[in-house]
Scaffold this motif. Sequence first.
Motif, mmCIF file in Angstrom:
data_model
loop_
_atom_site.group_PDB
_atom_site.id
_atom_site.type_symbol
_atom_site.label_atom_id
_atom_site.label_comp_id
_atom_site.label_asym_id
_atom_site.label_seq_id
_atom_site.Cartn_x
_atom_site.Cartn_y
_atom_site.Cartn_z
ATOM 1 N N THR A 60 39.962 45.781 46.480
ATOM 2 C CA THR A 60 39.960 44.518 45.746
ATOM 3 C C THR A 60 40.423 44.764 44.325
ATOM 4 O O THR A 60 40.133 45.798 43.734
ATOM 5 C CB THR A 60 38.542 43.895 45.754
ATOM 6 N N ARG A 61 41.151 43.795 43.783
ATOM 7 C CA ARG A 61 41.637 43.844 42.396
ATOM 8 C C ARG A 61 41.080 42.634 41.663
ATOM 9 O O ARG A 61 41.009 41.544 42.214
ATOM 10 C CB ARG A 61 43.167 43.792 42.376
ATOM 11 N N LEU A 62 40.699 42.847 40.419
ATOM 12 C CA LEU A 62 40.160 41.771 39.591
ATOM 13 C C LEU A 62 41.198 41.304 38.599
ATOM 14 O O LEU A 62 41.813 42.112 37.897
ATOM 15 C CB LEU A 62 38.919 42.272 38.835
ATOM 16 N N LEU A 63 41.395 39.992 38.547
ATOM 17 C CA LEU A 63 42.260 39.362 37.564
ATOM 18 C C LEU A 63 41.361 38.569 36.616
ATOM 19 O O LEU A 63 40.576 37.727 37.057
ATOM 20 C CB LEU A 63 43.261 38.427 38.253
ATOM 21 N N VAL A 64 41.468 38.854 35.331
ATOM 22 C CA VAL A 64 40.638 38.198 34.324
ATOM 23 C C VAL A 64 41.533 37.442 33.355
ATOM 24 O O VAL A 64 42.539 37.972 32.881
ATOM 25 C CB VAL A 64 39.787 39.228 33.547
ATOM 26 N N GLY A 65 41.153 36.199 33.065
ATOM 27 C CA GLY A 65 41.817 35.404 32.036
ATOM 28 C C GLY A 65 40.890 35.267 30.849
ATOM 29 O O GLY A 65 39.731 34.870 31.005
ATOM 30 N N ARG A 66 41.384 35.615 29.666
ATOM 31 C CA ARG A 66 40.572 35.539 28.439
ATOM 32 C C ARG A 66 41.120 34.455 27.520
ATOM 33 O O ARG A 66 42.332 34.264 27.435
ATOM 34 C CB ARG A 66 40.589 36.886 27.720
ATOM 35 N N ASP A 67 40.185 33.806 26.830
ATOM 36 C CA ASP A 67 40.585 32.784 25.867
ATOM 37 C C ASP A 67 40.993 33.449 24.549
ATOM 38 O O ASP A 67 41.018 34.682 24.443
ATOM 39 C CB ASP A 67 39.481 31.744 25.676
ATOM 40 N N ALA A 68 41.286 32.650 23.549
ATOM 41 C CA ALA A 68 41.772 33.172 22.275
ATOM 42 C C ALA A 68 40.758 34.058 21.567
ATOM 43 O O ALA A 68 41.129 34.927 20.776
ATOM 44 C CB ALA A 68 42.164 32.011 21.354
ATOM 45 N N THR A 69 39.472 33.895 21.876
ATOM 46 C CA THR A 69 38.438 34.733 21.265
ATOM 47 C C THR A 69 38.202 36.024 22.044
ATOM 48 O O THR A 69 37.420 36.872 21.613
ATOM 49 C CB THR A 69 37.098 33.980 21.164
ATOM 50 N N GLY A 70 38.849 36.149 23.209
ATOM 51 C CA GLY A 70 38.656 37.329 24.056
ATOM 52 C C GLY A 70 37.580 37.164 25.102
ATOM 53 O O GLY A 70 37.323 38.076 25.889
ATOM 54 N N ALA A 71 36.953 35.992 25.150
ATOM 55 C CA ALA A 71 35.907 35.740 26.144
ATOM 56 C C ALA A 71 36.525 35.467 27.517
ATOM 57 O O ALA A 71 37.607 34.880 27.621
ATOM 58 C CB ALA A 71 35.056 34.556 25.721
ATOM 59 N N VAL A 72 35.822 35.872 28.558
ATOM 60 C CA VAL A 72 36.275 35.624 29.926
ATOM 61 C C VAL A 72 36.193 34.124 30.198
ATOM 62 O O VAL A 72 35.129 33.526 30.091
ATOM 63 C CB VAL A 72 35.434 36.415 30.945
ATOM 64 N N ALA A 73 37.335 33.540 30.534
ATOM 65 C CA ALA A 73 37.415 32.108 30.799
ATOM 66 C C ALA A 73 37.819 31.809 32.233
ATOM 67 O O ALA A 73 37.645 30.679 32.702
ATOM 68 C CB ALA A 73 38.418 31.461 29.847
ATOM 69 N N ALA A 74 38.361 32.813 32.947
ATOM 70 C CA ALA A 74 38.828 32.608 34.318
ATOM 71 C C ALA A 74 38.875 33.954 35.034
ATOM 72 O O ALA A 74 39.103 34.987 34.397
ATOM 73 C CB ALA A 74 40.216 31.970 34.317
ATOM 74 N N THR A 75 38.660 33.902 36.341
ATOM 75 C CA THR A 75 38.788 35.122 37.151
ATOM 76 C C THR A 75 39.255 34.769 38.552
ATOM 77 O O THR A 75 39.115 33.628 39.008
ATOM 78 C CB THR A 75 37.456 35.892 37.315
ATOM 79 N N ALA A 76 39.766 35.772 39.219
ATOM 80 C CA ALA A 76 40.063 35.709 40.646
ATOM 81 C C ALA A 76 40.075 37.144 41.166
ATOM 82 O O ALA A 76 40.388 38.076 40.420
ATOM 83 C CB ALA A 76 41.412 35.040 40.901
ATOM 84 N N PHE A 77 39.730 37.297 42.426
ATOM 85 C CA PHE A 77 39.742 38.605 43.073
ATOM 86 C C PHE A 77 40.803 38.589 44.163
ATOM 87 O O PHE A 77 40.826 37.686 45.000
ATOM 88 C CB PHE A 77 38.383 38.906 43.696
ATOM 89 N N LEU A 78 41.683 39.576 44.149
ATOM 90 C CA LEU A 78 42.690 39.748 45.193
ATOM 91 C C LEU A 78 42.217 40.886 46.094
ATOM 92 O O LEU A 78 41.982 41.999 45.610
ATOM 93 C CB LEU A 78 44.049 40.105 44.597
ATOM 94 N N THR A 79 42.079 40.592 47.373
ATOM 95 C CA THR A 79 41.571 41.585 48.312
ATOM 96 C C THR A 79 42.633 41.938 49.333
ATOM 97 O O THR A 79 43.209 41.056 49.986
ATOM 98 C CB THR A 79 40.297 41.071 49.008
ATOM 99 N N LEU A 80 42.890 43.236 49.439
ATOM 100 C CA LEU A 80 43.878 43.754 50.383
ATOM 101 C C LEU A 80 43.319 43.697 51.796
ATOM 102 O O LEU A 80 42.113 43.824 52.005
ATOM 103 C CB LEU A 80 44.244 45.190 50.031
ATOM 104 N N ASN A 81 44.204 43.533 52.749
ATOM 105 C CA ASN A 81 43.808 43.573 54.150
ATOM 106 C C ASN A 81 43.810 45.016 54.636
ATOM 107 O O ASN A 81 44.733 45.771 54.338
ATOM 108 C CB ASN A 81 44.796 42.775 55.008
#
Length: 174
Positions: A60-81
């Motif tokens: 699994t890979r983690l994708l993190v989206g951060r806002d202008a302050t560096g705080a976590v604002a979004a995420t998604a996990f990509l999982t390989l088969n």
Amino acid sequence: MSLTFELDPAVSPALRDEVLALWADVSNTGGSVGFVPPVTVDDIRPELVRHLVAMAEGRTRLLVGRDATGAVAATAFLTLNTHPLMSHWVWLYTVMVHPRYQGRGYGRDLLAAAADAARTLDGIEAIRLTCRGGTGLERFYGSCGYKEVGRVPDAIRVAPGDDREDITMLLPLV
């Protein structure tokens, strides 16, 4: 303001806690990310640990989206088969944008970043995800290029007497 995305950030205790808080906030405002309100970070922690173990194992890979302050604002996990006949596509799980940022296009940005991340993975040709029926998410994912490829009636029990469809969506990357 836009989000800055990072694939596979180092998972520190601070990042872990931010993801837990995001997950709880999304769940408690009705987000379809595996829980129904009310939920606490302690309720969510075992599921996050499963995701982190899969990350440590390279599944699994983690994708993190951060806002202008560096705080976590979004995420998604990509999982390989791991199945050899399905290794050409990935699952997209736990797609979340913090409620305070919803309606600003960050969900679209997160999905675009997930597609970009998947394209960097060797041999990946598509992304597959599921969503809970009755939330309108299939329309949102459809507007982002995903195609509905299946529905399982009554597969998700939100509460006694409240069963929902499990909707499968696919985004071809090639």
